[in-house]
Design a protein around this motif. Structure first.
Motif, PDB file in Angstrom:
ATOM      1  N   ASN A 290       0.821  -1.212   0.000  1.00 59.28           N
ATOM      2  CA  ASN A 290       0.000   0.000   0.000  1.00 59.28           C
ATOM      3  C   ASN A 290       0.850   1.256   0.000  1.00 59.28           C
ATOM      4  O   ASN A 290       0.614   2.200  -0.730  1.00 59.28           O
ATOM      5  N   LYS A 293       2.566   1.739  -3.289  1.00 60.91           N
ATOM      6  CA  LYS A 293       1.643   2.196  -4.315  1.00 60.91           C
ATOM      7  C   LYS A 293       1.414   3.699  -4.196  1.00 60.91           C
ATOM      8  O   LYS A 293       1.494   4.441  -5.163  1.00 60.91           O
ATOM      9  N   ALA A 453     -11.364   9.345  -4.371  1.00 57.40           N
ATOM     10  CA  ALA A 453     -11.510   8.337  -3.322  1.00 57.40           C
ATOM     11  C   ALA A 453     -10.139   7.800  -2.931  1.00 57.40           C
ATOM     12  O   ALA A 453      -9.873   6.625  -2.990  1.00 57.40           O
ATOM     13  N   LEU A 455      -8.814   7.586  -0.115  1.00 58.62           N
ATOM     14  CA  LEU A 455      -8.704   7.083   1.256  1.00 58.62           C
ATOM     15  C   LEU A 455      -8.273   5.630   1.351  1.00 58.62           C
ATOM     16  O   LEU A 455      -7.583   5.240   2.283  1.00 58.62           O
ATOM     17  N   TRP A 456      -8.647   4.827   0.355  1.00 57.61           N
ATOM     18  CA  TRP A 456      -8.312   3.402   0.440  1.00 57.61           C
ATOM     19  C   TRP A 456      -6.806   3.191   0.418  1.00 57.61           C
ATOM     20  O   TRP A 456      -6.311   2.134   0.767  1.00 57.61           O
ATOM     21  N   LEU A 457      -6.058   4.232   0.002  1.00 59.43           N
ATOM     22  CA  LEU A 457      -4.607   4.099  -0.087  1.00 59.43           C
ATOM     23  C   LEU A 457      -3.907   4.292   1.253  1.00 59.43           C
ATOM     24  O   LEU A 457      -2.747   3.958   1.407  1.00 59.43           O
ATOM     25  N   ILE A 458      -4.611   4.870   2.204  1.00 62.10           N
ATOM     26  CA  ILE A 458      -3.959   5.202   3.472  1.00 62.10           C
ATOM     27  C   ILE A 458      -4.287   4.177   4.543  1.00 62.10           C
ATOM     28  O   ILE A 458      -5.432   3.810   4.714  1.00 62.10           O
ATOM     29  N   ASP A 459      -3.274   3.687   5.230  1.00 59.88           N
ATOM     30  CA  ASP A 459      -3.541   2.878   6.411  1.00 59.88           C
ATOM     31  C   ASP A 459      -2.611   3.322   7.531  1.00 59.88           C
ATOM     32  O   ASP A 459      -1.888   4.306   7.393  1.00 59.88           O
TER      33      ASP A 459
END
Lengths: 478, 209
Positions: A290, A293, A453, A455-459
């Motif tokens: 992640n 990416k 969108a 947000l799905w890239l951040i953890d």
């Protein structure tokens, strides 16, 4: 979407199949987000090095009146400010409305533009735009109309792309023409004068930092509003909308670099896909993929990529005190990413993508495994992708242009020549394996993720400190 | 990390590992088919290549676990799968109701026929996942990445797909009645025979103004 609205007209002009027009993709924005975002983009006018034409649509005069004092300061620094709104009491009487370079357009309440929220800023050195439309009561669906004003929901997009801002300004001027032909004429002349000037853009990093800072302040304010307000507030939803826009700000900045590069316009998406594929071959855990990416999508923010051959390491190295921990120079693009602490690891990865395995690279002269693994992968993926793109461009007009497979083989051979010098030897082997797969028909999905969108890239690992405490000090100083 | 011999001896199909602490353990390739792991702690455990087929994982803690494993038919109700790695996992027919899935990765996972009713998959990576016939009614897929996912015949009624990325996804015959697709990205998606009754498609390619 309301027919005849400016958003609708722009979307129609960008339908798939329209030559030379990229189709637009839309995101959702709460009023709470739009206020912070617009304030940031507006305040950049105050520090811009040229005066813009500003066209703003406020739905109702009362919303403009909340901002009218601020707009006096903005008008001071602008060529012309146009306010479109359905008039309310006091709309025309406010001192800002009376200024010579401020024009009001009294929208009919039935005009679809009266349901829109726009901010268009077009200057020779600065351009930005927010283009949104409010959901209709029906569109809100089963959740119903929001109770809280800050939770009113809009959809549309925002951007820094000059050509898109200009195209929209033209649509807005055409709309204004129905109400005030002479104003429309004057605006057309101003727009043409602005676009005729060819100046280098003001530093976009400063704009993006301001956007992220204002959005983060918005996150901090949510708690207070939640506690002091009688009305229930969906803090989590508003918070993630702000966070999503912080990530968007970086992605939109990176997007501009790609668009300005005629030879290599898909670098972000392709480097991200290559780096991720290499990470998969190395069996990295998903959180690390992640990070890789996201760093790939943002790798062009660190301008060392383009300037390293121009600057000698000596004049570039920065050391404020030789007796303390090693230091490294600031990499401006990466510093912008540091505005957002949750992206600290990403900033570190892109900062060190130009280190060399043998320690001769920049910015910190790190060697071997001291260079973060993701930086090593990213550096190699970036070099390989750039070589393939430029080989394709170089041979495109030749009698027998190289095939993609031939370009990849050549680019790989060049990377192999620098194995163990510039590149980590293990990673060059990994790249060879990947190229072999690609030549045999393996395909990488290089779809650019939906920007609105992000947000799905951040953890939770994107904020990690990759160096531990000791080097942390140098990171901060550096 | 070395497993203690007592625990290693217990790692057999059908084992009773209720409330056992196996957090951070290397359990790659173990066969725990049909095992009872209710309430067990498997946070950050490495389970790639393991078989957990038909296992009882109700309420199991699997935060950050590497679950690139076969979990076909397992019961994962109320399990905590926060940031778990489920890439390419076999999750056919699993029950994931009321599980916690925030930031889990499902890219390329096989979820056909899985029960995901009402689960929160906000911003989750589901690229290329096989979700044929899965039950995603009322699920929250806000901002999820569903590029190239296969959602043929999936139940997505009343699901929240706001800002979801469905580029190249297959939605043929899917039930999207009452779903929220506000600003979803539908480029190159196939929605032949999909039911959009009462769905919100504002800001998508289906929004004709």
């Amino acid at each position: 979407m309301l027919e005849g609205s400016i958003l609708y007209q722009l979307k129609t002009a960008h339908q798939p199949g329209q030559v030379g027009k990229r189709s637009l993709n839309f995101g959702v924005y709460y009023k709470n987000t739009l206020v912070a975002l617009c304030h940031a983009l507006e305040d950049c006018i105050l520090t811009a090095s040229s005066k813009p034409l500003v066209i703003a649509a406020f739905q109702r005069g009362k919303w403009y009146l909340q901002e009218a004092d601020r707009y006096a300061a903005l008008a001071e620094k602008s060529e012309h400010v146009v306010i479109m709104a359905a008039p309310d009491t006091g709309f025309a009487e406010h001192p800002t409305s009376q200024r010579a370079n401020v024009a009001l357009v009294n929208l009919e309440p039935s005009d679809p533009v009266a349901q829109e929220w726009h901010l268009m800023i077009l200057a020779p050195t600065y351009s930005a735009m927010v283009l949104c439309q409010e959901l209709s009561a029906e569109d809100y669906g089963k959740s119903g109309l929001p109770q809280h004003d800050l939770e009113r929901k809009f959809y549309g997009f925002w951007t820094f792309e000059t050509n898109l801002v200009q195209e929209t300004v033209e649509l807005a001027i055409a709309h204004i023409h129905r109400y005030n032909p002479s104003l429309a004429q004057a605006l057309t002349a101003q727009m043409q004068a602005i676009s005729a000037q060819t100046h280098e853009r003001d530093d976009l990093g400063a704009v993006v930092s301001r956007v992220v800072t204002y959005l983060q302040a918005g996150q901090a304010d949510l708690n207070q509003i939640g506690q002091s307000d009688r009305l229930p507030l969906h803090q989590d939803i508003l918070d993630s909308n702000l966070l999503s826009n912080e990530v968007q700000a970086f992605l939109r900045m990176a997007q501009l670099t790609d668009q300005a590069d005629a030879i290599n316009p898909h670098a972000a998406a392709e480097v991200a896909a290559l780096a991720e594929a290499m990470g998969q071959l190395l069996d990295l855990p998903s959180w690390q993929l992640n990070r890789l990416k996201l760093a790939g999508l943002l790798h062009r923010l660190a301008p060392l990529q383009r300037t390293e051959t121009v600057l000698s390491p000596v004049e570039f190295r920065y050391s404020e005190d030789a007796s303390t921990a090693p230091s490294c120079p600031l990499v401006p693009g990466a510093q912008v990413v540091r505005t957002m602490p949750r992206m600290r690891a990403i900033a570190t990865i892109i900062t060190h993508q130009t280190e060399h395995w043998d320690g001769s690279g920049q910015p910190a002269g790190l060697a071997g495994d001291d260079i973060p693994l993701e930086s090593r992968i990213l550096g190699l993926a970036t070099e390989f992708q750039q070589r393939v793109a430029s080989l394709q461009a170089e041979t495109r007009n030749q009698e027998e242009p190289l095939t993609t497979a031939e370009c990849m083989a050549k680019a790989l051979a060049e990377c192999q020549q620098e194995q163990s010098k510039r590149w980590d030897p293990k990673l060059v082997d990994t790249l060879s394996l990947l190229v072999c797969g690609l030549q045999q028909g393996l395909s990488l999905s290089v779809n650019l993720p939906k920007i609105s969108a992000g947000l799905w890239l951040i953890d939770s690992h994107c904020g990690d400190n990759l160096f531990g405490e000791v080097v942390e000090e140098f990171e901060v100083r550096g | 990390m070395n497993l203690s011999t007592t625990i290693a001896a217990k790692l057999v199909p059908g084992a009773n590992l209720e409330d056992e602490d196996l957090s951070g353990q290397n359990l790659q390739g173990v066969n725990l088919a049909g095992a009872k792991l209710t309430g067990a702690n498997l946070n950050r455990a490495a389970l790639s290549g393991a078989s957990l087929e038909g296992a009882n994982l109700i309420g199991t803690q699997l935060e950050g676990a590497d679950l690139r494993a076969s979990l076909m038919g397992a019961n994962l109700m109320q399990a905590d799968l926060t940031e778990a790695d489920l890439r390419g996992a076999n999750l056919r027919g699993v029950n994931l109701m009321r599980s916690r899935l925030s930031k889990a990765t499902f890219a390329g996972a096989f979820l056909s026929g899985a029960n995901l009713m009402g689960v929160n998959l906000q911003g989750v990576d589901l690229r290329g996942a096989d979700l044929r016939g899965a039950n995603l009614s009322n699920a929250n897929l806000h901002g999820a990445n569903l590029q190239q996912a296969d959602l043929q015949g999936a139940l997505l009624n009343e699901a929240n797909l706001e800002e979801a990325d469905l580029q190249g996804a297959n939605l043929a015959g899917a039930n999207l009645a009452g779903a929220n697709l506000l600003c979803a990205e539908l480029e190159n998606a196939n929605f032949n025979g999909a039911n959009f009754a009462g769905a919100c498609v504002v800001g998508t390619v289906l929004d004709k103004g």
